[in-house]
Design a protein around this motif. Structure first.
Motif, PDB file in Angstrom:
ATOM      1  N   GLY A  67      17.700  27.962 -39.639  1.00  0.00           N
ATOM      2  CA  GLY A  67      18.887  27.197 -40.011  1.00  0.00           C
ATOM      3  C   GLY A  67      20.084  28.116 -40.153  1.00  0.00           C
ATOM      4  N   GLU A  68      21.210  27.545 -40.553  1.00  0.00           N
ATOM      5  CA  GLU A  68      22.448  28.319 -40.641  1.00  0.00           C
ATOM      6  C   GLU A  68      22.579  29.092 -41.949  1.00  0.00           C
ATOM      7  OE1 GLU A  68      25.699  25.706 -39.908  1.00  0.00           O
ATOM      8  OE2 GLU A  68      25.062  25.217 -37.859  1.00  0.00           O
ATOM      9  N   LYS A  69      21.916  28.645 -43.003  1.00  0.00           N
ATOM     10  CA  LYS A  69      22.043  29.300 -44.303  1.00  0.00           C
ATOM     11  C   LYS A  69      21.291  30.626 -44.315  1.00  0.00           C
ATOM     12  CE  LYS A  69      22.332  24.890 -46.739  1.00  0.00           C
ATOM     13  NZ  LYS A  69      21.614  23.980 -47.675  1.00  0.00           N
ATOM     14  N   ILE A  70      21.760  31.533 -45.176  1.00  0.00           N
ATOM     15  CA  ILE A  70      21.136  32.858 -45.290  1.00  0.00           C
ATOM     16  C   ILE A  70      19.650  32.747 -45.611  1.00  0.00           C
ATOM     17  CG2 ILE A  70      21.046  34.931 -46.753  1.00  0.00           C
ATOM     18  CD1 ILE A  70      23.277  35.120 -44.777  1.00  0.00           C
ATOM     19  N   GLU A  71      19.293  31.776 -46.464  1.00  0.00           N
ATOM     20  CA  GLU A  71      17.886  31.650 -46.874  1.00  0.00           C
ATOM     21  C   GLU A  71      17.007  31.005 -45.807  1.00  0.00           C
ATOM     22  OE1 GLU A  71      20.202  28.261 -48.966  1.00  0.00           O
ATOM     23  OE2 GLU A  71      20.524  30.375 -48.444  1.00  0.00           O
ATOM     24  N   ASP A  72      17.628  30.509 -44.717  1.00  0.00           N
ATOM     25  CA  ASP A  72      16.854  29.876 -43.638  1.00  0.00           C
ATOM     26  C   ASP A  72      16.273  30.947 -42.705  1.00  0.00           C
ATOM     27  OD1 ASP A  72      17.517  27.399 -44.650  1.00  0.00           O
ATOM     28  OD2 ASP A  72      19.255  27.153 -43.361  1.00  0.00           O
ATOM     29  N   PHE A  73      15.317  31.679 -43.242  1.00  0.00           N
ATOM     30  CA  PHE A  73      14.751  32.826 -42.522  1.00  0.00           C
ATOM     31  C   PHE A  73      13.366  33.074 -43.083  1.00  0.00           C
ATOM     32  CE2 PHE A  73      14.336  37.479 -41.854  1.00  0.00           C
ATOM     33  CZ  PHE A  73      14.666  37.554 -40.506  1.00  0.00           C
ATOM     34  N   LYS A 123      31.344  40.693 -44.959  1.00  0.00           N
ATOM     35  CA  LYS A 123      31.454  39.414 -45.688  1.00  0.00           C
ATOM     36  C   LYS A 123      30.079  38.879 -46.061  1.00  0.00           C
ATOM     37  CE  LYS A 123      35.897  37.687 -43.985  1.00  0.00           C
ATOM     38  NZ  LYS A 123      36.588  36.661 -43.179  1.00  0.00           N
ATOM     39  N   LEU A 124      29.153  38.962 -45.115  1.00  0.00           N
ATOM     40  CA  LEU A 124      27.798  38.481 -45.379  1.00  0.00           C
ATOM     41  C   LEU A 124      27.108  39.345 -46.435  1.00  0.00           C
ATOM     42  CD1 LEU A 124      26.673  37.699 -41.713  1.00  0.00           C
ATOM     43  CD2 LEU A 124      26.975  36.023 -43.544  1.00  0.00           C
ATOM     44  N   GLY A 125      27.327  40.653 -46.362  1.00  0.00           N
ATOM     45  CA  GLY A 125      26.745  41.562 -47.352  1.00  0.00           C
ATOM     46  C   GLY A 125      27.246  41.259 -48.756  1.00  0.00           C
ATOM     47  N   ASP A 126      28.561  41.015 -48.874  1.00  0.00           N
ATOM     48  CA  ASP A 126      29.146  40.659 -50.181  1.00  0.00           C
ATOM     49  C   ASP A 126      28.540  39.357 -50.700  1.00  0.00           C
ATOM     50  OD1 ASP A 126      30.743  42.881 -50.015  1.00  0.00           O
ATOM     51  OD2 ASP A 126      32.542  41.802 -49.352  1.00  0.00           O
ATOM     52  N   LYS A 127      28.319  38.424 -49.783  1.00  0.00           N
ATOM     53  CA  LYS A 127      27.783  37.105 -50.165  1.00  0.00           C
ATOM     54  C   LYS A 127      26.370  37.213 -50.739  1.00  0.00           C
ATOM     55  CE  LYS A 127      26.994  32.501 -48.181  1.00  0.00           C
ATOM     56  NZ  LYS A 127      27.069  31.682 -46.938  1.00  0.00           N
ATOM     57  N   THR A 169      21.501  37.672 -38.513  1.00  0.00           N
ATOM     58  CA  THR A 169      20.085  38.004 -38.729  1.00  0.00           C
ATOM     59  C   THR A 169      19.945  39.254 -39.595  1.00  0.00           C
ATOM     60  OG1 THR A 169      19.409  36.963 -36.658  1.00  0.00           O
ATOM     61  CG2 THR A 169      17.924  38.630 -37.565  1.00  0.00           C
ATOM     62  N   ALA A 170      20.831  40.242 -39.392  1.00  0.00           N
ATOM     63  CA  ALA A 170      20.802  41.457 -40.224  1.00  0.00           C
ATOM     64  C   ALA A 170      20.963  41.085 -41.697  1.00  0.00           C
ATOM     65  CB  ALA A 170      21.908  42.415 -39.793  1.00  0.00           C
ATOM     66  N   ALA A 171      21.916  40.173 -41.973  1.00  0.00           N
ATOM     67  CA  ALA A 171      22.147  39.742 -43.359  1.00  0.00           C
ATOM     68  C   ALA A 171      20.964  38.929 -43.885  1.00  0.00           C
ATOM     69  CB  ALA A 171      23.430  38.920 -43.434  1.00  0.00           C
ATOM     70  N   LYS A 172      20.412  38.050 -43.044  1.00  0.00           N
ATOM     71  CA  LYS A 172      19.258  37.238 -43.469  1.00  0.00           C
ATOM     72  C   LYS A 172      18.057  38.127 -43.795  1.00  0.00           C
ATOM     73  CE  LYS A 172      20.168  32.826 -41.148  1.00  0.00           C
ATOM     74  NZ  LYS A 172      19.630  31.811 -40.219  1.00  0.00           N
ATOM     75  N   LEU A 173      17.820  39.126 -42.946  1.00  0.00           N
ATOM     76  CA  LEU A 173      16.711  40.050 -43.172  1.00  0.00           C
ATOM     77  C   LEU A 173      16.961  40.869 -44.438  1.00  0.00           C
ATOM     78  CD1 LEU A 173      14.051  41.305 -42.253  1.00  0.00           C
ATOM     79  CD2 LEU A 173      15.339  42.797 -40.713  1.00  0.00           C
ATOM     80  N   GLY A 174      18.219  41.271 -44.640  1.00  0.00           N
ATOM     81  CA  GLY A 174      18.579  42.017 -45.847  1.00  0.00           C
ATOM     82  C   GLY A 174      18.318  41.204 -47.104  1.00  0.00           C
ATOM     83  N   ALA A 175      18.714  39.920 -47.069  1.00  0.00           N
ATOM     84  CA  ALA A 175      18.502  39.036 -48.222  1.00  0.00           C
ATOM     85  C   ALA A 175      17.009  38.816 -48.466  1.00  0.00           C
ATOM     86  CB  ALA A 175      19.209  37.703 -47.987  1.00  0.00           C
ATOM     87  N   TYR A 176      16.253  38.658 -47.380  1.00  0.00           N
ATOM     88  CA  TYR A 176      14.804  38.449 -47.481  1.00  0.00           C
ATOM     89  C   TYR A 176      14.134  39.661 -48.148  1.00  0.00           C
ATOM     90  CZ  TYR A 176       9.913  38.162 -45.997  1.00  0.00           C
ATOM     91  OH  TYR A 176       8.541  38.159 -45.979  1.00  0.00           O
ATOM     92  N   LEU A 177      14.498  40.875 -47.698  1.00  0.00           N
ATOM     93  CA  LEU A 177      13.887  42.085 -48.247  1.00  0.00           C
ATOM     94  C   LEU A 177      14.340  42.344 -49.683  1.00  0.00           C
ATOM     95  CD1 LEU A 177      14.070  44.360 -45.083  1.00  0.00           C
ATOM     96  CD2 LEU A 177      12.013  43.376 -46.118  1.00  0.00           C
ATOM     97  N   LYS A 178      15.575  41.962 -49.990  1.00  0.00           N
ATOM     98  CA  LYS A 178      16.072  42.092 -51.363  1.00  0.00           C
ATOM     99  C   LYS A 178      15.226  41.234 -52.301  1.00  0.00           C
ATOM    100  CE  LYS A 178      20.135  41.363 -54.258  1.00  0.00           C
ATOM    101  NZ  LYS A 178      21.461  40.701 -54.362  1.00  0.00           N
TER     102      LYS A 178
END
Length: 448
Positions: free
Chosen positions: A274-280, A148-152, A115-124
Motif C-alpha cells: 500500500g501507499e502508507k509507510i506501514e504497508d510493508f 522528508k520520509l526519514g523525518d516522518k 521502499t528505503a523509508a518503509k524498510l527503515g521503519a520496519y527495522l526500527k
C-alpha cells in the motif's frame, strides 16, 4: 492481490471439483485453464510450462487419500507448486555485523526511495538503530524525498547534497554508521528509465566499496515480464541477494511474483502492500499461495491486528460489550480499529472461507467500505452526550447530525435502529454467558 489470476485458478479447480473425480480428460481441461490464467498474468512461459508439467505428473500419480476428495488433493498439489514458484520458504534478511549494510538498486519509478523509508521503519520497529542515505546524485528530489520520509518515521538521513560522486556518499555514510553505532545502514541508489552501462557500473562500484550484507532489487509488481528481464540483467551485471516487490495491493497480475525467483534464482524478501509507510511486510510464499487459491491468510491477519490494535482498548471494548455498557462512542472506536487493519476487501480475503473471489464479490455487494466511513461521520457529528446515550436523539437532533455529517435523516435513523438491535443482541449474549458460567463453560466472544 492478483485478483484476476486468483479468480481464474479458483474457477478451474471448481470445475474439476464438480466432476467428483479426476480423470485425464477433466484434468487436462482444468490445467489448460490454469495455464492460460498464468500466461495472461504474464508469468514467464518456461515457468508456466514447468508448473503445469509438475502439477499434471503429481495429480495423475497421486494415490487417493482416504477421506480426501480428488479436488482437495488437486488444490494441495497446485498450492505446493505455487509456493515453490513464489520462492519456497520465506527468506530472511542478513543483518550480521554492525552496521549491516542494505543496498537498494533498480530502475527509476519502481519505488526505491519510498521502499528505503518503509524498510527503515520496519527495522526500527524490530529495535534496530537505522541510518538512511541517498546516493542518487542525478535527481535532487530523491534526496529531499528521503529526508522528508526519514523525518516522518523518526529515522535519521545522511545527505551530501553537493557531492556528485555516489560512491563517495555511500562510503561517508558507512563511516558515519560505524562511528555512531548504527545497527543498519540503508543506501538508496539512483535509477534510470532503462538499463544503461553507466547505471550498472555505478551500482557495481558502490557494492564493491561498501560490501553490503544485502543488495535488494526493487521491482514494480505491475510491470510484468519486462521487469523480470531487467532484474536478471541487474543480477548478472551487479549481483543481488533478493527482491522487494512494490505495489502488491494494486491490480498487479502476478507475473512478476511468480516468475522472478525462477528467472533470477533470488528470493522475494519483502512486499509493499500500500501507499502508507506501514504497508510493508516480509514476503511469505505460502501465505500468498493460500490467498491466490482463496484459502485465506489468518496468520498475516493476526500479525497485522497485533501491530495496529491496542490490546488494552480491545479488551476494554470486549468488557463493555459483554456488560451491556457499549455506546456509540465505543462503536466508533471499534470501527477505527477495524479500519486500521487496512482496506476491508484485503481483511476479508485473509479470512479462511471468505477468501474465494466469488465470496469476496458477494460480500463486497453487502459490505460497503464507504458506508462504514459514513457511519463514522454520523457518529462524529453527535455530541459526546449523544454518543454516550443515543436515546436522547430526537427528530431535531437527527436533522442536525445529518447536516453535520453530509448524510440524510434516514441514514441516521438506520444507524440508530441497527445499534439498538445490536445492543439487544449483546444483552442476549450476556445472558448466554451467565448460563454457561453456571455450568462451568465460557462464551468465547471476540473483540470484533
Amino acid at each position: 492481490m492478483f485478483d484476476a489470476l486468483a479468480e481464474r485458478v479458483q474457477s478451474a479447480i471448481e470445475k474439476i471439483a464438480r466432476k467428483g473425480r479426476i480423470d485425464k480428460e477433466t484434468l487436462e481441461k482444468g490445467l489448460r485453464e490454469i495455464k492460460l490464467a498464468l500466461l495472461e498474468a504474464d508469468v514467464n512461459y518456461k515457468i508456466v510450462s514447468d508448473f503445469i508439467k509438475d502439477v499434471r505428473e503429481k495429480a495423475l500419480g497421486a494415490e487417493v487419500v482416504k477421506g480426501v476428495n480428488p479436488a482437495q488433493q488437486l488444490v494441495k498439489i497446485v498450492y505446493d507448486e505455487l509456493v515453490e514458484a513464489l520462492g519456497g520458504e520465506a527468506a530472511k534478511l542478513d543483518l550480521k555485523g554492525k552496521p549491516a549494510v542494505i543496498l537498494l538498486i533498480g530502475l527509476q519509478g519502481s519505488g526505491k526511495t519510498t521502499t528505503a523509508a518503509k524498510l527503515g521503519a520496519y527495522l526500527k520497529k524490530q529495535g534496530k538503530k537505522v541510518l538512511l542515505t541517498s546516493a542518487d546524485v542525478y535527481r535532487p528530489a530523491a534526496m529531499l524525498q528521503l529526508k522528508k520520509l526519514g523525518d516522518k518515521i523518526g529515522v535519521p538521513v545522511f545527505l551530501m547534497e553537493e557531492e556528485k560522486d555516489a560512491v563517495k556518499i555511500a562510503e561517508k555514510a558507512l563511516e558515519k554508521a560505524k562511528s555512531e553505532g548504527y545497527d543498519v545502514l540503508i543506501i538508496d541508489t539512483a535509477g534510470r528509465l532503462h538499463i544503461d552501462e553507466e547505471l550498472l557500473d555505478e551500482a557495481r562500484r558502490i557494492r564493491e566499496r561498501v560490501n553490503p550484507n544485502e543488495t535488494l532489487f526493487v521491482i514494480d509488481s505491475m510491470t510484468g515480464q519486462e521487469s523480470v528481464n531487467i532484474a536478471k540483467a541487474f543480477n548478472d551485471a551487479v549481483g543481488m541477494t533478493g527482491i522487494i516487490l512494490t505495489k502488491m495491493d494494486s491490480d498487479a497480475r502476478g507475473g512478476v511474483a511468480l516468475s522472478v525467483k525462477g528467472v533470477t534464482g533470488k528470493p522475494i524478501k519483502f512486499a509493499g502492500t500500500g501507499e502508507k509507510i506501514e504497508d510493508f511486510e516480509p514476503f511469505h510464499p505460502d501465505r500468498v499461495a493460500s490467498r491466490i487459491l482463496g484459502m485465506g491468510d489468518i496468520v498475516s491477519l493476526v500479525e497485522k491486528a497485533q501491530e495496529v490494535i491496542d490490546e488494552k482498548k480491545a479488551l476494554s471494548l470486549q468488557e463493555k460489550i459483554l456488560s451491556g455498557e457499549f455506546t456509540l462512542e465505543d462503536f466508533r472506536e471499534q470501527l477505527r480499529m477495524i479500519r486500521k487493519l487496512g482496506p476491508l476487501h484485503q481483511i476479508l480475503s485473509m479470512i479462511p472461507g471468505l477468501g474465494s473471489q466469488k465470496m469476496l464479490k458477494q460480500l463486497q455487494q453487502v459490505i460497503d467500505e464507504k458506508k462504514l466511513k459514513r457511519i463514522e461521520a454520523i457518529i462524529d457529528s453527535m455530541t459526546p452526550e449523544e454518543r454516550r446515550n443515543h436515546a436522547i436523539i430526537n427528530a431535531s437532533r437527527k436533522r442536525r447530525i445529518a447536516r453535520g455529517s453530509g448524510t440524510t435523516v434516514k441514514e441516521v435513523d438506520e444507524l440508530l435502529r441497527q445499534f439498538a438491535q445490536a445492543k439487544m443482541a449483546m444483552k442476549q449474549m450476556r445472558k448466554m454467558q451467565k448460563k454457561l458460567a453456571k455450568k462451568g463453560g465460557r462464551f468465547p466472544f471476540p473483540f470484533f
